[in-house]
Design a protein around this motif. Structure first.
Motif, PDB file in Angstrom:
ATOM      1  N   GLY A 171       0.755  -1.240  -0.095  1.00  0.00           N
ATOM      2  CA  GLY A 171       0.011   0.023   0.020  1.00  0.00           C
ATOM      3  C   GLY A 171       0.883   1.395   0.022  1.00  0.00           C
ATOM      4  O   GLY A 171       2.022   1.261  -0.374  1.00  0.00           O
ATOM      5  N   LEU A 172       0.243   2.280   0.530  1.00  0.00           N
ATOM      6  CA  LEU A 172       0.705   3.349   0.717  1.00  0.00           C
ATOM      7  C   LEU A 172       0.807   3.910   2.044  1.00  0.00           C
ATOM      8  O   LEU A 172      -0.081   3.556   2.829  1.00  0.00           O
ATOM      9  N   SER A 173       1.808   4.693   2.577  1.00  0.00           N
ATOM     10  CA  SER A 173       1.824   5.175   4.007  1.00  0.00           C
ATOM     11  C   SER A 173       1.761   6.871   3.763  1.00  0.00           C
ATOM     12  O   SER A 173       2.625   7.340   2.967  1.00  0.00           O
ATOM     13  N   SER A 174       0.716   7.615   4.440  1.00  0.00           N
ATOM     14  CA  SER A 174       0.691   8.803   4.410  1.00  0.00           C
ATOM     15  C   SER A 174       1.550   9.685   5.291  1.00  0.00           C
ATOM     16  O   SER A 174       1.358   9.368   6.263  1.00  0.00           O
ATOM     17  N   VAL A 175       2.548  10.251   4.927  1.00  0.00           N
ATOM     18  CA  VAL A 175       3.397  10.788   5.706  1.00  0.00           C
ATOM     19  C   VAL A 175       3.012  11.904   6.191  1.00  0.00           C
ATOM     20  O   VAL A 175       2.986  12.175   7.579  1.00  0.00           O
ATOM     21  N   TYR A 176       2.658  13.050   5.266  1.00  0.00           N
ATOM     22  CA  TYR A 176       2.404  14.310   5.720  1.00  0.00           C
ATOM     23  C   TYR A 176       1.755  15.075   4.583  1.00  0.00           C
ATOM     24  O   TYR A 176       2.066  14.898   3.360  1.00  0.00           O
ATOM     25  N   THR A 177       0.839  15.977   4.882  1.00  0.00           N
ATOM     26  CA  THR A 177       0.041  16.670   4.010  1.00  0.00           C
ATOM     27  C   THR A 177      -0.049  18.232   4.603  1.00  0.00           C
ATOM     28  O   THR A 177      -0.266  18.228   5.700  1.00  0.00           O
TER      29      THR A 177
END
Length: 240
Positions: A171-177
């Motif tokens: 999957g993807l890991s959402s680091v920062y937005t």
């Protein structure tokens, strides 16, 4: 389900930090368990660590290891089962005028200026609202795994949001937005997650990892609104 003993055969060691003030719960002290050495944590190893509840900050892979507190709960979305609610569908439609560009991690003065504006207006006094260029770069632009920077712009070229994600084996890991804090009507934080869910689906990846959810923290409430989701409890991913 992976356990520490199931990780690829590398000489990782784990140490626990000294207590420091918790960023989410007032009057609480936090500690972290950190995986070392950093140079051995490649994409495969980091993917396994994320399944065990670890996250990344710069080149450091860590997970909460607090004395007497288990409020930080890892949360992920099984993207093929995601069922957006009416508000999320409206937010998705409202932001279709944004164009996404995916690139390698890089420093950009325009990104940094947006980051400063976001921190000063959305997280004033949180400690990151005075980050220098070096602190910003160490936090978001240093990575030993497969990471991407996504910028969202209007057709006119005006920058509205930047997201950092890590590509994992599953999957993807959402680091920062971070995003333009003046654009409150767009709900850009929610849109960023919806876009990442869509990207997972397009890449045939099964999960989007959203980091830690804390039930007592209003800042974290948005994560539980993406359903269905799974949380890590006693080393097993379960539906709450």
């Amino acid at each position: 389900m992976s356990h520490l003993k199931d990780l690829p055969v590398v000489s990782l060691q784990f140490y626990v930090t000294a207590p420091y003030p918790c960023s989410y719960l007032a009057h609480h002290k936090a500690r972290s368990q950190v995986a070392t050495p950093n140079h051995l944590i490649n994409g495969q190893v980091y993917s396994d660590l994320v399944q065990l509840g670890f996250r990344r900050s710069g080149v450091f892979a860590y997970r909460p290891y607090c004395d007497g507190c288990k409020s930080c709960v890892p949360l992920r979305i099984p993207v093929n089962e995601f069922d957006p609610n009416r508000t999320q569908r409206r937010i998705w439609g409202k932001n279709q005028d944004l164009n996404a560009n995916v690139s390698d991690l890089r420093f950009d003065d325009e990104h940094y200026a947006l980051y400063q504006r976001y921190q000063s207006e959305r997280h004033a006094g949180g400690g990151m609202d005075h980050d220098s260029r070096e602190q910003y770069a160490q936090f978001l632009l240093q990575s030993r795994v497969d990471s991407r920077l996504i910028e969202f712009r209007l057709a006119s070229g005006e920058l509205k949001m930047v997201s950092i994600v890590d590509l994992l084996t599953d999957g993807l890991s959402s680091v920062y937005t971070f995003y333009d804090p003046a654009e409150t009507h767009r709900s850009l934080g929610t849109y960023g997650i919806l876009w990442q869910i869509d990207l997972c689906q397009r890449l045939s990846l099964s999960h989007l990892y959203l980091g830690y959810w804390i039930e007592q923290s209003p800042k974290m409430a948005y994560k539980s609104l993406f359903t269905p989701h799974e949380v890590l409890q006693n080393g097993i991913w379960v539906r709450p």
